[in-house]
Design an enzyme around this catalytic site. Structure first.
Site, PDB file in Angstrom:
ATOM      1  N   GLY A  79       0.873  -1.254   0.071  1.00  0.00           N
ATOM      2  CA  GLY A  79       0.004   0.024  -0.001  1.00  0.00           C
ATOM      3  C   GLY A  79       0.891   1.160   0.086  1.00  0.00           C
ATOM      4  N   CYS A  80       0.129   2.458  -0.345  1.00  0.00           N
ATOM      5  CA  CYS A  80       0.939   3.694  -0.472  1.00  0.00           C
ATOM      6  C   CYS A  80       1.427   4.103   0.750  1.00  0.00           C
ATOM      7  CB  CYS A  80       0.349   4.612  -1.446  1.00  0.00           C
ATOM      8  SG  CYS A  80      -1.626   4.815  -0.816  1.00  0.00           S
ATOM      9  N   TYR A  81       0.722   4.337   1.736  1.00  0.00           N
ATOM     10  CA  TYR A  81       0.998   4.911   3.043  1.00  0.00           C
ATOM     11  C   TYR A  81       2.001   3.953   3.655  1.00  0.00           C
ATOM     12  CZ  TYR A  81      -2.819   7.990   3.226  1.00  0.00           C
ATOM     13  OH  TYR A  81      -3.674   9.044   2.957  1.00  0.00           O
TER      14      TYR A  81
END
Lengths: 349, 349, 349, 349
Positions: free
Chosen positions: B148-150
Site C-alpha cells: 500500500g502507498c501509506y
C-alpha cells in the site's frame, strides 16, 4: 556526446532543461550559471534533481561557455544577445529561450522589450526555432531564437491553413483567446505571483497589449507570405490556476473555399509525419494535462457555425512551449534523433 | 523482452503502469483488460498516451493472460486472488497492486476487506513487494503483493531504526500522521471525490480505523522481528488538495540509546546503495513535488525535542507508492536493471 | 457607533478586517494606514471592496489614530508595541494581530522575534485575546494580544481537558501536527510563496522550531495552571495547497481517568454556550471548507486506540485565527453582541 | 417575514440558497426537500450550516410547498414545470433555478433539454429573471426563470450596447469565450467531475453546442429587439480548475459609430444606479476572486485594436449566476430592499 552550458539555471525553464538534458543520451551538461547562487548545488535548490547530478552553479564565464558545443540561455531578455557573437565566433551554438532572437523587426523589439538590440547582424543570421516549420534552417543554424510559448500554440494551430495555395480563411479575423498556467510567468518573487493571489482565481491580463502579439504577427506573416493582414488580430491571454499548461482557443472566419474544404484531413495530412504535433479526431477536447511534462502539442478543430472555425491548441508551456522545443532544436542542430531525450509520456493524472 | 498483461487498465494505477511500461526497454505490453471498456483504445480514454500505443481494452481472458510473462493487477481488491493460481501454474508471474497479497494474517484480511481469501496457499508463498527490504525474496517470487502507498512511506521511513541490533526507539509510541493527494482514492465516480468537494479543503479521514493500519503493523513486525508492540500505534490519514503526492510525518519516542545515536548517519548508511530512497541532509524539508512522477522516496530526520524523533517521508503515491514500485519489483523478478524504465526525473514545478 | 483605525491595511489580515468591519452594524472605519500605498484607494488594491468603501490609505499619523475608539494593528511584529502606550494614554484601545502582546515571557519574545520589547508595562496589563477562554478579562482590557492562528486551534482543542479538576491526560505527551493554507504566511513577495512553488505540493516546515511553539506552551500553562510540563511537546506545522483553512491534529495520551471519562460529553458541555466553537458529533470529520470565511472553530474527538485521544480542530486561519477573533474581542471590549458582524455562514463549496 | 420552500436542497445552488436565505432578515425557510435524503439534517450534509439551522430534508409534498410564499427549485431541469401550475394557483410564487422557464421558444427547449414542456401557458406568463434588465416585470411575476450562469455574464456584459438607439456594434460578430469554475457543473458523482480529472488542468467543452447558446440568442434578441442576427454567434465554454467563478471574454466588432463612441462612459451611465453591476475603470482586470461569494458582476472594457471591443465580465457562478440572483429576484417580487441578504463582501483572498 556533446557538451552543454546553461546560462540562468534558477528559473523554471532552466530546471526544465536540466530535467530533459540530464536524461538525454548524447549530452553532458558541463556548465550551469547563476548570478546569485554561485557555488550552490543545483539539487539543493531543486531537490527533484537529487541523485541525478552533482552540478553546481557558477558565475557566467565566457571562456567556460566557449568550450561547450551549445549554450542555452534561460535568462531574462537581453542577456543572450550580449554573448552570442563571441560564442558563435568560438563555434559554440546558441539557443536563446528569451526574446532576443525572436523578432527580426528591430523596432518592434525595442518597442516591446525596451532594449536596443546588441547584435543585429547575428540576429539576421539567426533562425526562429519553431521546429516543425523551420526544420531545415534550424539544422544549419548557429543561433536559435526559441519561440514564445503562446506563439508556438498559434503557429502550429494555424500553419496548415496558411501553407495552402488557396485562400481558406480571412486572416484579419483571427482572435486568439489564450490561457496559461502560472509557471509561464517564471520563478520570481513578485506579489502578483503568490499562491493566495492566483489559486481559485481566473483573470485576463495584458489585454491592451502583450509582447507575444508582434511575435505572432511576424510569424504568421512568414508562414503565410502575407504582410500587413495580421496587424490587427486580437490576442488576449488569461491566467489559469494551474502550474503548467497552455490552451489557445483560436477563432477564424472561413472563406467560401475554407467552408467547403475538409480541414480535418488537411490538418491530419499536414502533420502526418510530426511526432510532436497531434491532430486529434473531430470533436475531441484537448486537455492541458494530456501533455503535462511532454514535448507535445495537440490540436482539435471545430466548426460550430457556418464559416467559423475554432482551433484548440494545447501544450505544456515549459516543454513544447520552451525547454522541450529548445532540446528539439538542439537535436536538429546536432543531427540527433529529433525525439532524443523527448520521448517521455505526459503525466496524467 | 518480456510480455506483459495489465488487468484493470482504466484506473490511475493502470494508466501509470502504462506510462512507465510503454517506455521500458525490455517490456512489451500485450494485454490490457477492462470490464467496461472492451474494444476502446486506451489512448481514447487517456489522451496522454496518444502516439505511444495502439492498445485496446479487451475482456479478461485468462488464456491470453497466461501467454504473458507477468500480469499486473491494477484492480479492486479481490480480483487477483481469483486468478493467481491459474497464472502461476502457467508460469506467469503475478504482481497485484491491490491488497490480496499484502496481509499474511487472514483474519485481518477478512476483517478489513470483507473478503474470504481465495488462495491461502498462494498467499503463503507470495512475497510482500517492498523492494528495498525484501529484494532477494522478490527476485525469487512468483506472486507479489505490492505494498500500500501509506505503508511504503512508513516502512522505508522506519526500517533503519528497526533493523538495528540495539533498541533505539519505543515502538509502541509510533504515531503516523499521513497526508495524501486525492489520486490515492482512485478513479471513481464518487461524490466525495469531486473537485468542488476537495479543492481548497483539508480534512482527516479514516481516523477510527484504516485498512493500511494492519498492513503497517504486520510489516513493522516483520522488519523488527518484534510481535505485539505495534498493535496500538496510531495512523491518521488526511486528504490534501493535490493530485499526486504523499507525506507521512512519523513521531517516535527515542530510548536513551536512540537519543545518543547518530541517526542521520545511521539512515544515510542504511540507504547508501539505494537509488530510490534518498536520505536528505539534516534540516531538509522534503516536498511532494520533488518526487512528482518519479520512483523516489525522500526522507528527512528531525529531533526537535529531547528523545523525540520526527521522520518525514515523501513519495508520489502512484509511483513509488504503487505502479513504480510494481515495475521495480518486475525488474527484480526478471533480472533487469532495477531502474530500467524508472530513471525519469520528477516534474518540478 | 465606534470609530476604528487599521494600521497596516495591505495584508491579508487587513483586508479581512475590512471585509468584516465594513459590514459591522456599530463600527465606522475612519483610518487605514499603509507605509507604501498612501493616497491609493483600498478598493483599487482589493477590488472585492469596490462599492463598499471609499477609504484611502494614509500614512500612520498617531494623532489621527488617537481619535479612534480602537486601533487594530495588522502589521509585522514590532509595530504595535511602539505605539500602544500613546494610544492607551489617549483612551484608544489597541488590538494587535501580530505577536507583540502574545507572550508574557520577554525572553521567549526576544528569542523568537529578535526584538526587545518596547513597552513591558503595557504588555503586563495587556490581555491575551483568546475570546472564549479570557472573555471577562478581555471586556476590561485596553490592549489585546490577538492569538496566533495555530495556538487558537490548540487552545480551543485542548481547553476542556485542562480546565478539569482531575487529571485526564498526560500533558507532556502532546503532539500537534498542524496544517495551514498558504494565506497564513501573509501577502509578501517571496519566492517561497509563489503559486508554482506551492500548488499541487505538500511539505512540513519549521520542524526544528516555530514561533507558535512558545505561545502554545505559555497558553497551555495558563489554561491548566501547570508549569513546565508542556516544554517538550511537539508542534510540527505543514503547508497545504489551499488559500484559507487550518487543521490541527492533536495527539494526547490519556490517563486511566481520561480513558474512562466521557470526553465527548465533557467537550459538548464545556462549549455548550459558545456559538463560535462547535463540538461535532462522534466520528465527524471536520473540514476546513466548513468554516471558510466564518468565525468558527470546529472540533471532533476520536479514541482510535486505548488511552490515546486524537483531537481534530479546524478554523479559517484568517477569521477565527486572526481578523474574526479580533473583531470578536472588539465586540467584547465595547459591549456589542459577541457575534455582531460575525454571523456570516461559511462559503461551501 | 415570508415563508420559503426549497425543492432540491442537496446541490450547490441549494446550499448556496440556504447560505443566503438563512441570513436574510425577512425570510424563514420552512421546507427543504430532497428525493434521497429525507429525514437527514441539512447541516449533517453541509457542516458549514451547523449552528445556523435545524432544517431536515423532507419529501416533496406539494401541500407543504403551497403554504410557502415562494418556492425555489434548485433541481434538475424538468421538475419545476411539473409543479408550477399548482403552486401558482395557490398563490405561491415560483423561482426556478433550472431551465424550465428560461426559453420562450419551445422548439429550442425541447431540442436542447430533451423535454416536452409541461406548462406552456405558465411559461408564457413567466418572467426571465435577469434582475437588472427585467426589474419591473419581475416585480409583478408569479413565476421566474432564473437565468443561466453564462447568459448572465453575457447579457449584463452587452446590454448597454444594445439598449442604445444607434447601432454601435455588429451583432453577428459576437464571440463569447467563457470560462467557469467546476461548481458550475453541479454536485454529481460523475467521473468527469472528480478532483484528479480537473485539478491542474484546463480544457474547452461543449464547443460543438451548449444549452446556453439558445438562451443567449433569445436574450440578446429581447434586449436588442433584433431577430435573427445572433443565430450564428459563437459561444465556447471552458473549465477552470477553481471551485467558483466565471469570466466571459466577449469579442465584438464595432461599427464606425461604435468606434467613435465613448463606450466606457456609456457603460458607467447605464449601470450608474446598479449596486450589483460594477463597471470598473479603463484598463482594469476583473478577477473572479473579487466576487467570490458576492452577488456582484464586474465588467471591464478594452479596445486593443481599432473597431474591436473586448468586454470582460466576471461573477460568482453560484451567486449572481444562480442563487444570489434568485434571491435578488425574490426581493423584487416581495418589495424587500433589493440587497436584503445580499450585502456580503466577496471573500478575498
Amino acid at each position: 556526446m556533446i557538451t552543454v552550458g546553461i546560462v540562468g539555471g534558477t528559473g523554471y525553464t532552466g530546471v526544465e532543461l536540466l530535467r530533459l538534458l540530464l536524461r538525454h543520451p548524447s549530452v553532458q551538461v558541463n556548465v550551469l550559471t547563476s548570478r546569485t547562487e554561485k557555488g550552490r548545488r543545483v539539487d539543493d535548490m531543486f531537490p527533484s534533481l537529487r541523485g541525478h547530478t552533482d552540478l553546481e552553479y557558477s558565475d557566467l564565464n565566457i571562456d567556460e561557455l566557449k568550450k561547450c558545443d551549445v549554450v542555452f540561455f534561460a535568462t531574462p531578455h537581453g542577456v543572450a544577445m550580449k554573448h552570442a557573437a563571441e560564442l558563435v565566433a568560438a563555434n559554440t551554438k546558441v539557443i536563446d529561450l528569451a526574446a532576443d532572437f525572436r523578432l527580426q523587426d528591430l523596432e518592434q523589439f525595442e518597442k516591446w522589450y525596451g532594449l536596443e538590440h546588441a547584435c543585429p547582424d547575428i540576429l539576421k543570421d539567426s533562425v526562429y526555432g519553431l521546429s516543425e516549420l523551420n526544420r531545415e534552417k534550424i539544422k544549419q543554424a548557429n543561433v536559435i531564437g526559441n519561440p514564445g510559448c503562446y506563439p508556438t500554440t498559434v503557429q502550429l494551430g494555424l500553419a496548415p491553413l496558411f501553407k495552402q495555395a488557396e485562400a481558406l480563411v480571412k486572416p484579419e479575423s483571427i482572435i486568439i483567446d489564450a490561457k496559461s498556467g502560472v509557471s509561464g510567468a517564471g520563478r520570481k518573487a513578485s506579489l502578483g505571483m503568490i499562491y493566495s493571489e492566483n489559486a481559485d482565481n481566473f483573470k485576463a491580463y495584458g489585454v491592451a497589449g502583450h509582447r507575444h502579439h508582434p511575435e505572432i504577427v511576424e510569424a504568421l506573416e512568414n508562414i503565410s507570405g502575407q504582410k500587413g493582414v495580421f496587424d490587427h488580430i486580437l490576442f488576449v491571454p488569461h491566467l489559469v490556476p494551474m502550474i503548467r499548461g497552455m490552451l489557445s482557443t483560436i477563432y477564424i472566419d472561413l472563406t467560401d473555399a475554407g467552408d467547403a474544404a475538409d480541414l480535418q484531413t488537411l490538418y491530419e495530412q499536414f502533420y502526418a509525419n510530426e511526432q510532436f504535433v497531434d491532430v486529434m479526431p473531430a470533436n475531441s477536447s484537448p486537455e492541458t494535462r494530456s501533455v503535462r511534462g511532454a514535448n507535445q502539442l495537440r490540436i482539435a478543430l471545430y466548426k460550430p457555425q457556418p464559416k467559423r472555425l475554432v482551433v484548440l491548441s494545447v501544450q505544456d508551456n515549459l516543454v513544447k512551449g520552451a525547454a522541450g522545443q529548445a532540446v528539439q532544436n538542439m537535436n536538429l542542430m546536432f543531427g540527433f534523433a529529433e525525439n532524443a531525450g523527448l520521448a517521455g509520456i505526459g503525466l496524467l493524472p
